[in-house]
Design a protein around this motif. Structure first.
Motif, PDB file in Angstrom:
ATOM      1  N   UNK A  65     -43.408   6.400   5.911  1.00  0.00           N
ATOM      2  CA  UNK A  65     -42.445   6.917   4.939  1.00  0.00           C
ATOM      3  C   UNK A  65     -41.344   7.675   5.674  1.00  0.00           C
ATOM      4  N   UNK A  66     -40.097   7.430   5.279  1.00  0.00           N
ATOM      5  CA  UNK A  66     -38.963   8.136   5.897  1.00  0.00           C
ATOM      6  C   UNK A  66     -39.077   9.628   5.624  1.00  0.00           C
ATOM      7  N   UNK A  67     -38.820  10.398   6.654  1.00  0.00           N
ATOM      8  CA  UNK A  67     -38.747  11.851   6.498  1.00  0.00           C
ATOM      9  C   UNK A  67     -37.439  12.323   7.100  1.00  0.00           C
ATOM     10  N   UNK A  68     -36.613  12.912   6.266  1.00  0.00           N
ATOM     11  CA  UNK A  68     -35.330  13.442   6.695  1.00  0.00           C
ATOM     12  C   UNK A  68     -35.505  14.900   7.084  1.00  0.00           C
ATOM     13  N   UNK A  69     -35.020  15.259   8.260  1.00  0.00           N
ATOM     14  CA  UNK A  69     -35.037  16.651   8.697  1.00  0.00           C
ATOM     15  C   UNK A  69     -33.713  17.305   8.310  1.00  0.00           C
ATOM     16  N   UNK A  70     -33.613  18.604   8.520  1.00  0.00           N
ATOM     17  CA  UNK A  70     -32.346  19.292   8.271  1.00  0.00           C
ATOM     18  C   UNK A  70     -31.227  18.690   9.129  1.00  0.00           C
ATOM     19  N   UNK A  71     -31.540  18.330  10.373  1.00  0.00           N
ATOM     20  CA  UNK A  71     -30.535  17.712  11.244  1.00  0.00           C
ATOM     21  C   UNK A  71     -30.107  16.353  10.692  1.00  0.00           C
ATOM     22  N   UNK A  72     -31.071  15.596  10.175  1.00  0.00           N
ATOM     23  CA  UNK A  72     -30.748  14.301   9.556  1.00  0.00           C
ATOM     24  C   UNK A  72     -29.827  14.503   8.350  1.00  0.00           C
TER      25      UNK A  72
END
Length: 159
Positions: free
Chosen positions: A43-50
């Motif tokens: 599953x895609x996980x977006x970070x704050x940087x992303x």
């Protein structure tokens, strides 16, 4: 990932940017999201940087940049520091295009404001009737048929 760091699902990102998850998947398919990682479950996980990079993607898209051009920018971004000049020049060019769009929008807004001013005028009916009369006469002198509704009368006769 450290405990104090947050990650976001595709649906959370979609909601945050007011776009569909489908749009985000499309961006990924088009190569705009190579920086987004997937967890052990795929599953895609977006970070704050992303999210910061995704903000730039949305900004570029919202200012008229094509998916292909955004892809080129993201490609340079993924190269790291070796593409700083390319990115800078690319964004400077796009900035100039955005400034032209703003100028065009400002000109269009002035035209809209003029129309609103006419319609809000206490003399709106007279002003519009005179305009229709002028247009009709102009067309008549050129041997053209008036394009105004034949049922319209302006106080001067048929427009």
């Amino acid at each position: 990932m450290e405990d104090d760091k947050l990650s976001y699902t595709i649906n959370q990102v979609a909601q945050r940017f007011n776009i569909s998850a489908y749009t985000i998947r499309y961006y990924e398919k088009e190569g705009l999201l190579p920086f987004v990682s997937r967890n052990k479950s795929g599953i895609r996980e977006f970070t704050d940087s992303d999210i910061n990079i995704f903000t730039t993607i949305c900004c570029l898209k919202n200012t008229g940049m094509s998916i292909k051009e955004i892809g080129r920018y993201i490609g340079w971004l993924m190269e790291g520091t070796s593409s700083i000049d390319e990115r800078k020049n690319f964004l400077l060019k796009h900035r100039n295009e955005v400034l032209k769009q703003i100028s065009t929008l400002e000109d269009n807004l002035k035209q809209i404001d003029l129309k609103i001013e006419t319609y809000q005028s206490p003399d709106a009916v007279r002003i519009i009737n005179e305009s229709i009369k002028f247009i009709s006469e102009e067309k008549r002198l050129l041997g053209l048929q008036s394009t105004f509704n034949k049922h319209f009368t302006d106080g001067y006769g048929e427009a």
